[in-house]
Design a protein around this motif. Structure first.
Motif, PDB file in Angstrom:
ATOM      1  N   THR A 140       6.217  39.237  52.212  1.00  0.00           N
ATOM      2  CA  THR A 140       7.137  38.215  51.402  1.00  0.00           C
ATOM      3  C   THR A 140       8.186  37.486  52.615  1.00  0.00           C
ATOM      4  N   ARG A 141       8.677  38.132  53.429  1.00  0.00           N
ATOM      5  CA  ARG A 141       9.510  37.603  54.332  1.00  0.00           C
ATOM      6  C   ARG A 141       8.684  36.949  55.468  1.00  0.00           C
ATOM      7  N   LYS A 142       7.264  37.306  55.882  1.00  0.00           N
ATOM      8  CA  LYS A 142       6.948  36.702  56.784  1.00  0.00           C
ATOM      9  C   LYS A 142       7.414  36.706  58.169  1.00  0.00           C
ATOM     10  N   MET A 143       8.269  38.050  58.484  1.00  0.00           N
ATOM     11  CA  MET A 143       9.083  38.166  59.539  1.00  0.00           C
ATOM     12  C   MET A 143       8.548  39.377  60.518  1.00  0.00           C
ATOM     13  N   VAL A 144       7.593  40.067  60.195  1.00  0.00           N
ATOM     14  CA  VAL A 144       6.819  41.039  60.904  1.00  0.00           C
ATOM     15  C   VAL A 144       5.443  41.062  60.663  1.00  0.00           C
ATOM     16  N   THR A 145       4.594  41.455  61.826  1.00  0.00           N
ATOM     17  CA  THR A 145       3.074  41.520  61.521  1.00  0.00           C
ATOM     18  C   THR A 145       2.485  42.500  60.876  1.00  0.00           C
ATOM     19  N   TYR A 146       1.248  42.431  60.518  1.00  0.00           N
ATOM     20  CA  TYR A 146       0.737  43.659  59.849  1.00  0.00           C
ATOM     21  C   TYR A 146       1.296  44.991  59.896  1.00  0.00           C
ATOM     22  N   VAL A 147       1.521  45.826  58.793  1.00  0.00           N
ATOM     23  CA  VAL A 147       2.106  46.889  58.791  1.00  0.00           C
ATOM     24  C   VAL A 147       1.355  48.232  58.883  1.00  0.00           C
ATOM     25  N   GLY A 148       0.117  48.190  58.461  1.00  0.00           N
ATOM     26  CA  GLY A 148      -0.839  49.149  58.068  1.00  0.00           C
ATOM     27  C   GLY A 148      -1.467  49.727  59.585  1.00  0.00           C
ATOM     28  N   THR A 149      -1.017  49.780  60.515  1.00  0.00           N
ATOM     29  CA  THR A 149      -1.447  50.202  61.922  1.00  0.00           C
ATOM     30  C   THR A 149      -1.005  51.288  62.526  1.00  0.00           C
ATOM     31  N   ASP A 150      -1.886  52.013  62.952  1.00  0.00           N
ATOM     32  CA  ASP A 150      -1.506  53.324  63.990  1.00  0.00           C
ATOM     33  C   ASP A 150      -1.344  53.267  65.330  1.00  0.00           C
ATOM     34  N   CYS A 151      -1.463  51.842  65.770  1.00  0.00           N
ATOM     35  CA  CYS A 151      -1.493  51.590  67.028  1.00  0.00           C
ATOM     36  C   CYS A 151      -0.249  50.806  67.774  1.00  0.00           C
ATOM     37  N   GLN A 152       0.259  51.370  69.068  1.00  0.00           N
ATOM     38  CA  GLN A 152       1.454  50.924  69.331  1.00  0.00           C
ATOM     39  C   GLN A 152       1.410  49.959  70.726  1.00  0.00           C
ATOM     40  N   TYR A 153       0.222  49.542  70.776  1.00  0.00           N
ATOM     41  CA  TYR A 153      -0.252  48.632  71.710  1.00  0.00           C
ATOM     42  C   TYR A 153      -0.216  46.980  71.512  1.00  0.00           C
ATOM     43  N   LEU A 154      -0.338  45.986  72.170  1.00  0.00           N
ATOM     44  CA  LEU A 154      -0.419  44.617  71.866  1.00  0.00           C
ATOM     45  C   LEU A 154      -1.620  44.087  72.779  1.00  0.00           C
ATOM     46  N   PRO A 155      -2.281  43.083  72.112  1.00  0.00           N
ATOM     47  CA  PRO A 155      -3.335  42.357  73.133  1.00  0.00           C
ATOM     48  C   PRO A 155      -2.761  41.501  74.041  1.00  0.00           C
ATOM     49  N   GLN A 156      -3.449  41.393  75.178  1.00  0.00           N
ATOM     50  CA  GLN A 156      -3.009  40.571  76.288  1.00  0.00           C
ATOM     51  C   GLN A 156      -2.796  39.046  75.828  1.00  0.00           C
ATOM     52  N   SER A 157      -3.667  38.467  74.845  1.00  0.00           N
ATOM     53  CA  SER A 157      -3.498  37.336  74.296  1.00  0.00           C
ATOM     54  C   SER A 157      -2.114  36.843  73.690  1.00  0.00           C
ATOM     55  N   MET A 158      -1.456  37.836  73.282  1.00  0.00           N
ATOM     56  CA  MET A 158      -0.330  37.663  72.425  1.00  0.00           C
ATOM     57  C   MET A 158       0.892  37.490  73.334  1.00  0.00           C
ATOM     58  N   HIS A 159       0.746  37.847  74.793  1.00  0.00           N
ATOM     59  CA  HIS A 159       1.883  37.747  75.493  1.00  0.00           C
ATOM     60  C   HIS A 159       2.381  36.384  75.820  1.00  0.00           C
ATOM     61  N   GLU A 160       1.328  35.503  75.944  1.00  0.00           N
ATOM     62  CA  GLU A 160       1.708  33.937  76.176  1.00  0.00           C
ATOM     63  C   GLU A 160       2.535  33.329  75.062  1.00  0.00           C
ATOM     64  N   GLU A 161       2.637  33.952  73.691  1.00  0.00           N
ATOM     65  CA  GLU A 161       3.283  33.536  72.540  1.00  0.00           C
ATOM     66  C   GLU A 161       4.722  34.301  72.458  1.00  0.00           C
ATOM     67  N   ALA A 162       4.862  35.287  73.504  1.00  0.00           N
ATOM     68  CA  ALA A 162       6.258  35.612  73.559  1.00  0.00           C
ATOM     69  C   ALA A 162       7.375  34.453  73.561  1.00  0.00           C
ATOM     70  N   PRO A 163       7.519  33.793  74.322  1.00  0.00           N
ATOM     71  CA  PRO A 163       8.639  32.955  74.538  1.00  0.00           C
ATOM     72  C   PRO A 163       9.014  32.111  73.128  1.00  0.00           C
ATOM     73  N   ASP A 164       7.997  31.978  72.297  1.00  0.00           N
ATOM     74  CA  ASP A 164       7.881  31.325  70.938  1.00  0.00           C
ATOM     75  C   ASP A 164       8.597  32.469  69.884  1.00  0.00           C
ATOM     76  N   VAL A 165       8.068  33.604  70.110  1.00  0.00           N
ATOM     77  CA  VAL A 165       8.710  34.647  69.175  1.00  0.00           C
ATOM     78  C   VAL A 165      10.285  34.870  69.510  1.00  0.00           C
ATOM     79  N   LEU A 166      10.307  35.088  70.643  1.00  0.00           N
ATOM     80  CA  LEU A 166      11.857  35.330  71.188  1.00  0.00           C
ATOM     81  C   LEU A 166      12.724  34.046  70.811  1.00  0.00           C
ATOM     82  N   LYS A 167      12.435  32.817  70.839  1.00  0.00           N
ATOM     83  CA  LYS A 167      12.999  31.860  70.629  1.00  0.00           C
ATOM     84  C   LYS A 167      13.321  31.888  68.936  1.00  0.00           C
ATOM     85  N   GLY A 168      12.415  32.258  68.188  1.00  0.00           N
ATOM     86  CA  GLY A 168      12.481  32.248  66.785  1.00  0.00           C
ATOM     87  C   GLY A 168      13.572  33.300  66.291  1.00  0.00           C
ATOM     88  N   ILE A 169      13.471  34.425  66.807  1.00  0.00           N
ATOM     89  CA  ILE A 169      14.522  35.456  66.581  1.00  0.00           C
ATOM     90  C   ILE A 169      15.999  35.331  67.198  1.00  0.00           C
TER      91      ILE A 169
END
Length: 477
Positions: free
Chosen positions: A328-357
């Protein structure tokens, strides 16, 4: 130009893929792309293995109790889920019409099975022997990850051994669940011999898990608290040494098998000897500089545990709040996960995520450095879904539970972009006659990520302290 149909596991993934590839038109259960290709989706499993009655002979159906067992299908078949029949028809039609099928399902064994079983149901060999079936490996729905997944050099063949073996593994798991669940449930009900108000089920996973819960519950109920005594020595600088045990070969009277003093007179005698002037000798001292990466981002189970420790939220309350933040809020990514790691490709979007929050965490977000890249960024550790992190979107009107969950997720994510926590780990041991006293403490050198996520270690310490039995401490200054 050959036409492709892309098949995802869930509607929201189909939407992200279609938007990435270029939507021409939204259809019922599918998307038409600008180049004429289609994107469609399963809704989890569109097919199931059916009920026991689908495989039983008439004589077996008319039998009762144990005479009906075992139910062992010579070959399992797939049956359409009636509640998802419309979507199944759409998927099958588009698969048949496509020149090339692209399996864009989840990348774990279950995701492979869900896509392959529908492709096979449409009369097409998922190995690609009759019609080309490609495989793309989507680890996240952000643009950078999709760009990586759909790059020509990263497209694979669905018939490669690793994908075929994943399907076989998924089939084996599914059929084992069916055989154990169907036969076990009916067998238990037959053994009880009475009609139950609610159906009693047996499962490959749920039954041993329930057994573990019952064993732990019995341990708790049968637990007997033990009072024991811990002499302490306060040094001139305020450091406290705790009694840690007796030297090997020394008198063990009044000390139980777990090394605790259970006789108050023994503890009082130790204190009395030290008060009378028994000198101590330092036998061991170390001061080691250590550094600590931020803790990994959350999966759902870790998030539930964290919310329970911090706010006494139940697992159900945490799941509900997190699902709302995702759906509903679109504030976090998919929740039904048992993984605690992140794809390398998402690292380049970190500045945008940090700016958003940063709208909610101005000071903390401004202290981040997207140049940091810790061990959480690891493609080989990402299975079907990655860890739960902020999307960079903010919404108003959050409930208290939603605020608490988002705060934990956001802080854990921001921690990945702070320096390592550095400290000196000190350990001191001293012998007073036959008794050993010890103390351990940390001295912080660099706060690092703890500026953002200070509670991460504190909750661990609190959880460990719950294991202690009631103790009476006796101090000598």
């Amino acid at each position: 130009m050959p036409k492709r149909t892309y098949l995802t596991e869930k509607p929201d993934v189909a939407k992200h893929v279609a938007e990435f590839l270029g939507i021409e038109k939204r259809l019922s259960g599918a998307y038409l792309l600008k180049n004429g290709d289609y994107v469609t989706n399963n809704i989890g499993h569109l097919l199931d293995l059916g009920s026991p009655e689908d495989y039983m002979a008439d004589a077996q159906k008319s039998a009762r109790g144990f005479d009906q067992l075992p139910i062992l299908p010579p070959k399992f078949r797939h049956f359409a889920d009636k509640d998802k029949a419309d979507q199944l028809r759409t998927v099958v039609k588009l698969l048949k019409e496509a020149d090339i099928i692209v399996n864009a399902g989840d990348i774990d064994r279950e995701g492979q099975l869900i896509a392959d079983e529908v492709i096979a149901y449409a009369g097409i060999n998922p190995d690609g022997s009759a019609k080309p079936v490609e495989r793309v490996l989507i680890t996240a729905n952000n643009e950078a990850s999709l760009r990586t997944a759909f790059a020509p050099q990263n497209r694979r063949k669905n018939g490669e051994p690793q994908f075929v073996n994943r399907r076989y593994a998924g089939e084996a798991r599914s059929e084992a669940d069916w055989l154990i669940g169907m036969n076990g449930s009916r067998g238990v009900r037959a053994a009880i011999g009475v009609r139950l108000e609610e159906a009693l089920s047996v499962g490959r996973v749920q039954t041993p898990t329930l057994g573990l819960v019952v064993i732990r519950e019995l341990e708790i109920r049968n637990f007997k608290a033990v009072t024991y005594y811990v002499p302490e020595i306060e040094l001139p600088d305020g450091r406290v040494l705790e009694w840690a045990g007796r030297l090997e070969g020394a008198d063990q009277a009044g000390i139980d098998s777990e090394g605790r003093i259970i006789d108050r007179r023994v503890a009082e005698a130790i204190v009395a000897r030290i008060k009378a002037g028994l000198a101590g000798v330092v036998t061991h001292y170390t001061a080691i500089e250590r550094e600590q990466e931020p803790p990994l981002p959350f999966n759902l189970a870790k998030l539930q545990s964290e919310m329970s420790a911090r706010h006494a939220m139940s697992a159900k309350e945490t799941s509900k709040a997190t699902q709302s933040l995702y759906q509903t809020r679109k504030m976090v990514t998919y929740v039904g996960t048992d993984c605690q790691y992140l794809p390398q490709s998402m690292h380049e979007e970190a500045p945008d995520v940090l700016k958003g929050i940063s709208g909610q965490y101005m000071k903390l977000a401004s202290g981040t450095n997207p140049g940091f890249k810790y061990s959480c960024w690891n493609d080989s550790k990402v299975s079907a879904h990655h860890a739960i992190i902020p999307t960079g979107e903010l919404a108003g009107g959050l409930t208290t539970d939603e605020q608490r969950v988002f705060d934990a997720v956001a802080r854990r994510y921001m921690a990945q972009f702070y320096p390592k926590h550095k400290y000196v780990e000190n350990k001191l041991e001293a012998e007073y006659g036959q008794d050993v006293f010890a103390s351990g403490w940390r001295k912080t050198l660099v706060d690092g990520w703890k500026v953002v996520d200070q509670q991460a270690d504190e909750d661990v310490k609190d959880a460990e302290s719950l294991e202690n039995k009631p103790a009476m401490r006796m101090r000598n200054k």
